[in-house]
Design a protein around this motif. Structure first.
Motif, mmCIF file in Angstrom:
data_model
loop_
_atom_site.group_PDB
_atom_site.id
_atom_site.type_symbol
_atom_site.label_atom_id
_atom_site.label_comp_id
_atom_site.label_asym_id
_atom_site.label_seq_id
_atom_site.Cartn_x
_atom_site.Cartn_y
_atom_site.Cartn_z
ATOM 1 N N ARG A 1 3.881 5.702 -5.510
ATOM 2 C CA ARG A 1 3.815 5.793 -6.963
ATOM 3 C C ARG A 1 2.813 6.847 -7.411
ATOM 4 O O ARG A 1 3.075 7.628 -8.319
ATOM 5 N N SER A 2 1.637 6.868 -6.763
ATOM 6 C CA SER A 2 0.628 7.852 -7.155
ATOM 7 C C SER A 2 1.080 9.269 -6.820
ATOM 8 O O SER A 2 0.836 10.202 -7.581
ATOM 9 N N GLN A 3 1.749 9.454 -5.683
ATOM 10 C CA GLN A 3 2.262 10.783 -5.332
ATOM 11 C C GLN A 3 3.349 11.216 -6.305
ATOM 12 O O GLN A 3 3.409 12.375 -6.703
ATOM 13 N N LYS A 4 4.208 10.270 -6.693
ATOM 14 C CA LYS A 4 5.273 10.591 -7.629
ATOM 15 C C LYS A 4 4.694 10.969 -8.990
ATOM 16 O O LYS A 4 5.157 11.909 -9.626
ATOM 17 N N GLN A 5 3.641 10.243 -9.424
ATOM 18 C CA GLN A 5 3.001 10.538 -10.695
ATOM 19 C C GLN A 5 2.341 11.910 -10.669
ATOM 20 O O GLN A 5 2.471 12.695 -11.606
ATOM 21 N N SER A 6 1.636 12.235 -9.575
ATOM 22 C CA SER A 6 0.981 13.538 -9.489
ATOM 23 C C SER A 6 2.009 14.654 -9.401
ATOM 24 O O SER A 6 1.811 15.734 -9.940
ATOM 25 N N GLU B 1 3.382 15.316 -12.815
ATOM 26 C CA GLU B 1 2.464 16.078 -13.651
ATOM 27 C C GLU B 1 2.470 17.559 -13.291
ATOM 28 O O GLU B 1 2.178 18.399 -14.128
ATOM 29 N N GLU C 1 0.831 -1.203 0.000
ATOM 30 C CA GLU C 1 0.000 0.000 0.000
ATOM 31 C C GLU C 1 0.866 1.253 0.000
ATOM 32 O O GLU C 1 0.559 2.222 -0.692
ATOM 33 N N ALA D 1 2.247 1.733 -3.507
ATOM 34 C CA ALA D 1 1.224 2.252 -4.415
ATOM 35 C C ALA D 1 0.970 3.737 -4.140
ATOM 36 O O ALA D 1 0.831 4.537 -5.073
ATOM 37 N N ARG D 2 0.911 4.115 -2.880
ATOM 38 C CA ARG D 2 0.704 5.520 -2.516
ATOM 39 C C ARG D 2 1.884 6.377 -2.980
ATOM 40 O O ARG D 2 1.698 7.476 -3.509
#
Length: 160
Positions: free
Chosen positions: A73-78, A81, A67, A70-71
């Motif tokens: 990865r999503s923070q890195k992606q945002s 951007e 978890e 995954a969190r």
């Protein structure tokens, strides 16, 4: 601050933590108790009491690790951007009315201008991401930012 209120807050937070993580606390307690009993008795009867809590603790730790990944990865992606490449103009001048005449191209080119490409994070203040570099002989420094759509933004001004 009242000591009783602080104690009540601490007790309340411990109760809420125990309600949320009671199974993990129980598994850890059983593991510690059975390990301690095993060191005293060396009885093979205690092996299951040590194996199952350890298995459960490992499973919870692995799930939390996944978890967290995954969190992250999503923070890195945002974050990726929100970071964009900009052209930063550092304009050094002695004219205090530069912002009034900066749209005149000949006037703009008559000033000392340094350009650099810089990646800026839009979720933070742009002014704090562009370092101020002082030049001797000039009283004012203006930071202008040009984006990919050729729009010019005024990022900050400094007076020496």
């Amino acid at each position: 601050m009242n000591l009783e209120e602080e104690c009540q807050k601490a007790i309340q937070s411990l109760k809420s933590m125990a309600e949320r993580h009671w199974l993990m606390i129980l598994a850890g307690s059983v593991l510690l108790l059975s390990s301690w009993m095993y060191t005293l008795t060396y009885s093979n009867f205690l092996w299951p009491f040590m194996f199952f809590p350890m298995w459960y603790i490992s499973a919870v730790a692995f799930k939390n690790r996944e978890e967290d990944r995954a969190r992250a990865r999503s923070q890195k992606q945002s974050r990726r951007e929100s970071i964009q490449l900009f052209t930063v103009y550092r304009v050094y001048t002695n004219d205090s009315d530069f912002s009034d005449y900066m749209h005149d191209e000949t006037y703009f080119n008559s000033q000392l201008v340094y350009t650099e490409n810089r990646a800026l994070d839009l979720s933070y203040d742009m002014r704090s991401q562009i370092p101020f570099i002082e030049r001797k002989g000039y009283r004012f420094c203006y930071h202008l930012v040009l984006d990919q759509d050729d729009e010019l933004y005024f990022a900050g001004n400094y007076e020496v």
